[in-house]
Design an enzyme around this catalytic site. Structure first.
Site, PDB file in Angstrom:
ATOM      1  N   ASP A  41       3.176  -0.909   4.221  1.00 27.48           N
ATOM      2  CA  ASP A  41       2.618  -2.184   3.810  1.00 27.48           C
ATOM      3  C   ASP A  41       3.667  -3.259   4.105  1.00 27.48           C
ATOM      4  O   ASP A  41       4.801  -2.958   4.474  1.00 27.48           O
ATOM      5  CB  ASP A  41       2.194  -2.161   2.329  1.00 27.48           C
ATOM      6  CG  ASP A  41       1.122  -3.210   2.050  1.00 27.48           C
ATOM      7  OD1 ASP A  41       0.927  -4.108   2.904  1.00 27.48           O
ATOM      8  OD2 ASP A  41       0.475  -3.164   0.986  1.00 27.48           O
TER       9      ASP A  41
HETATM   10  C1  BGC Z   1      -1.318  -6.087   1.677  1.00 31.50           C
HETATM   11  C2  BGC Z   1      -2.048  -5.236   2.664  1.00 31.50           C
HETATM   12  C3  BGC Z   1      -2.339  -6.039   3.901  1.00 31.50           C
HETATM   13  C4  BGC Z   1      -1.026  -6.533   4.476  1.00 31.50           C
HETATM   14  C5  BGC Z   1      -1.198  -7.324   5.750  1.00 31.50           C
HETATM   15  C6  BGC Z   1      -0.094  -6.749   2.293  1.00 31.50           C
HETATM   16  O1  BGC Z   1       0.461  -7.688   1.440  1.00 31.50           O
HETATM   17  O2  BGC Z   1      -0.952  -5.305   0.565  1.00 31.50           O
HETATM   18  O3  BGC Z   1      -3.231  -4.743   2.093  1.00 31.50           O
HETATM   19  O4  BGC Z   1      -3.055  -5.291   4.831  1.00 31.50           O
HETATM   20  O5  BGC Z   1      -0.407  -7.375   3.512  1.00 31.50           O
HETATM   21  O6  BGC Z   1      -1.836  -8.506   5.542  1.00 31.50           O
END
Ligand code: BGC
Length: 742
Positions: free
Chosen positions: A284
């Site tokens: 993530d």
């Molecule tokens: C989120 C993810 C997301 C990623 C990219 C993160 O902060 O937890 O779910 O896909 O950002 O945007």
């Protein structure tokens, strides 16, 4: 007949052989490419950068020129770059790198791309798998036409805490329903398979247990038994994998003291080991770097070591890999075979998508233009919207409203709102003017009615200054529709709330308007279950609309005026107060299970709150009524290798055609370890004409009876099982028991 069978067998074999041969050639191509790559180029493939203008996490400062980094082969994927114009620019840079390895373009296409569909939690209320698959299909088709080949969806985190802001992004609290939805969404995104220009790779997230953050506070620790993890939180991930999900994303949270990103138990033992996952895992946003503030590693060097060893293949935005991985290999801390494995997984997906044959495959401006906002897809969004609506209350059949009404009062801060109706995690590709407001939706359906509008208050007003205008407006109308709820910033990532009541003084506004004695329909809009006890008790009609996207006004009006008979059922329990949280239907009995609310020693919750929720999991009304009768069971005892069927009559006892979602719950009466008081094991969404009866049958087999023991083995235990059939988890209409013998 025999010939047909032979021909069929032959073509299946041919298909399997061709697929196998293709995989073999891809594997050979991957190996050939891998052999040409320097260590730095390999590490580059494991590095993902955010694009230039939008950020969905804390922005990394030391970036330098990203296009140059791409040209130097230091980037394998970019996120948050949308549209053929921008993706082309980056892909062209990749084509200037030594080995010309194409980029992957990732994006959070969560509920629609240009056309916004309902938020995922709302869609879950439809219990309609083909509809959800179609929703994901439309999103994928539009996104893939805009240069994107990878969506960071579906989020399949089970969530039992409505304070958590990200409940809006998942399918609610139930592992069985959540698993079916996970599979449907993956199929929708990936369509006929990677390699097609209307398919994007799905990314199942957040592995794992992110939805169980303590206190519902985002990013928080998760502490749970492995049995609960396997029984409740992992099944939707496994279902998504079985549906062919190409990629997984790990999670911000720690699980029992180990950050998910650094967990080999999750990524290597379970996902890539026991489950045999062949795709790749992306971290993530900066979750590799965030192992430092977690206190798990001391710096990015250690973070990179821990993450790659744990099985995180691609580093989203932490720079831990690009800055440390080559050195870690040279220092002998990380075997190059681990790097190779991660690169192989990523390259394989790039080959499977055909990006080496044509890196611009998804980047075609004509297709982009021709694909967006197609009328049939707008219609699909409207249909998904009305399927997602849950009718919570409808006293004296106030709804549906007549289209002949002369005067309608529309009151509340969300009556004319446009942008919020899209809900969090929408892409904002399409101008917000294309969103249909509640007022417009009502006008479209009842063009002859005069709509009187009063805002009443703002969403966040904390003092009820003056409801006079709203009250006067209500008095002038035949019926009042109130549009109240949260704003778009109250759910989504990092938007957890300690107070989930209808915000501000809006419930006071409802009280003032209901006091006029006019018939009042309350539309509640939010990305989570809210608390609204006064309204639940006193408002004559309540419609839970969530956020339904571009077509929200039309979807809501379809329900209000009876063009569509609502059939949504809650995918999450609605508490009466925050103090009841976590509250969910599939709990374990205590030794003193609650009988009622007043027996002192037989109370399993609080002395100042009832035991029951405001609205139970699976609950939702229709404009018609249904009866459940004539239950029969094919056998009263089975061995675990056998199955039985349970059947009953479902009848539409009202005057309107409508659908009910008949739900099957099972309880294993005596088990070690304990089993929940009920667990959803099957359901059928059935359309019935007025007076029509259908005989519904559910099959019960080992899969529905087994559970994890403390050694994480799936077992069944002989003894009595109770089958419960009904219209909600708290509306069981029919019961039968049977014995499981050994
Ligand atoms: C989120 C993810 C997301 C990623 C990219 C993160 O902060 O937890 O779910 O896909 O950002 O945007």
């Amino acid at each position: 007949m025999r010939f047909i069978k032979l021909a069929f067998t032959f073509s299946v074999l041919l298909y399997v052989n061709t697929a196998f041969a293709q995989q073999k050639t891809i594997a050979a191509k991957v190996e050939a490419l891998l052999n040409k790559m320097t260590l730095d180029e390999k590490v580059g493939q494991l590095n993902q950068y955010n694009g230039d203008w939008e950020a969905t996490g804390p922005v990394t400062k030391d970036v330098g020129n990203k296009l140059d980094a791409v040209k130097q082969g230091k980037v394998g994927s970019v996120l948050n770059i949308m549209g053929t114009e921008h993706t082309r620019k980056f892909q062209q840079a990749a084509m200037q790198s030594r080995l010309k390895i194409p980029l992957l373009f990732g994006q959070d296409v969560i509920h629609g791309y240009s056309i916004t569909f309902p938020i995922p939690l709302a869609e879950a209320a439809s219990w309609d798998m083909p509809a959800m698959e179609r929703s994901a299909r439309v999103a994928a088709t539009e996104a893939a036409a805009a240069g994107i080949n990878w969506t960071f969806a579906p989020m399949v985190d089970i969530a039992r805490d409505p304070r958590w802001g990200r409940v809006m992004e998942g399918a609610g609290e139930d592992p069985y329903l959540g698993s079916l939805i996970a599979g449907a969404r993956v199929k929708g995104f990936q369509g006929k398979g990677l390699g097609n220009t209307d398919a994007v790779m799905a990314c199942v997230k957040h592995f794992a247990a992110y939805g169980a953050a303590i206190g519902g506070r985002d990013y928080n620790s998760v502490d749970m038994s492995k049995r609960t993890l396997w029984q409740t939180y992992l099944p939707p991930f496994k279902a998504a994998l079985d549906a062919g999900a190409a990629t997984f994303m790990n999670a911000f949270n720690d699980l029992n003291g180990t950050p998910a990103t650094g967990s080999s138990y999750l990524q290597r033992d379970i996902l890539k080991g026991q489950w045999g996952f062949k795709g790749f895992v992306v971290s993530d946003w900066n979750s590799i770097g965030e192992m430092i503030p977690h206190g798990f590693v001391k710096d990015n060097y250690e973070a990179a070591e821990v993450a790659i060893k744990a099985g995180s293949d691609m580093d989203m935005e932490s720079r831990a890999y690009i800055n440390n991985l080559a050195k870690l290999v040279k220092d002998g801390r990380v075997p190059v075979t681990l790097v190779n494995d991660a690169v192989r997984r990523i390259l394989t997906k790039k080959f499977e998508m055909g990006l080496f044959d044509d890196p611009y495959k998804f980047i075609n401006p004509e297709r982009e233009k021709a694909t967006m906002n197609k009328p049939e897809n707008i219609e699909a969004a409207r249909d998904m919207g009305r399927k997602s609506i849950v009718l919570l209350k409808n006293e004296k059949q106030l709804l549906p409203l007549s289209k002949e009404l002369k005067t309608i009062a529309l009151i509340g801060p969300l009556s004319r709102e446009r942008w919020y109706l899209k809900g969090a995690w929408s892409t904002d590709v399409d101008p917000n003017e294309n969103v249909v407001t509640i007022e417009e939706g009502i006008h479209n359906q009842a063009p002859g009615a005069k709509i009187l509008y009063a805002e009443g208050c703002k969403i966040k007003d904390s003092v009820a200054t003056d409801f006079k205008e709203a009250v006067e407006t209500a008095k002038k109308a035949d019926v009042v529709i109130m549009a109240v709820g949260e704003d778009i910033f109250m759910t989504g990532e990092a938007r957890s709330k300690a107070n989930i009541h209808i915000p501000g003084v809006q419930e006071d506004l409802i009280k003032a308007v209901v006091a006029t004695g006019k018939p009042v329909v309350v539309l509640l809009m939010a990305g989570r279950p809210m608390v609204f006890n006064w309204t639940a008790e006193h408002a004559p009609a309540i419609v839970y609309t969530w956020w339904l996207g571009s077509q929200m006004g039309n979807s809501v009006a379809d329900v209000l005026f009876g063009n569509y008979n609502p059939a949504g059922k809650l995918p999450m329990t609605f508490p009466r107060s925050e103090g009841q949280i976590p509250i969910y239907y599939n709990f374990l009995n205590t030794g003193r299970p609650a009988q009622g609310d007043n027996d002192t020693f037989y109370r399993s919750s609080y002395i100042d709150a009832p035991n029951t929720p405001q609205y139970a999991f699976g609950y939702g009304l229709s404009y018609t009524t249904f009866s459940y009768t004539n239950i029969s069971i094919s056998k009263t005892a089975i061995k675990k290798t056998e199955s039985l069927t349970v059947s009953f009559d479902l009848k539409n006892t009202g005057n309107t055609a409508g659908e009910d979602v008949a739900q099957l719950y099972i309880r294993d009466m005596v088990a070690q370890p304990l089993r929940p008081v009920k667990e959803l094991k099957d359901f059928k969404k059935v359309m019935l004409a007025p007076g029509e009866t259908k005989r519904i049958t559910f099959t019960i087999n080992k899969e529905k009876l087994q559970f994890y023991n403390d050694n994480l083995q799936l077992i069944t235990q002989p003894g009595e099982f109770k089958l419960m059939i009904g219209a909600a988890s708290n509306q069981i209409k029919l019961e039968k028991t049977f014995q499981l013998t050994n």
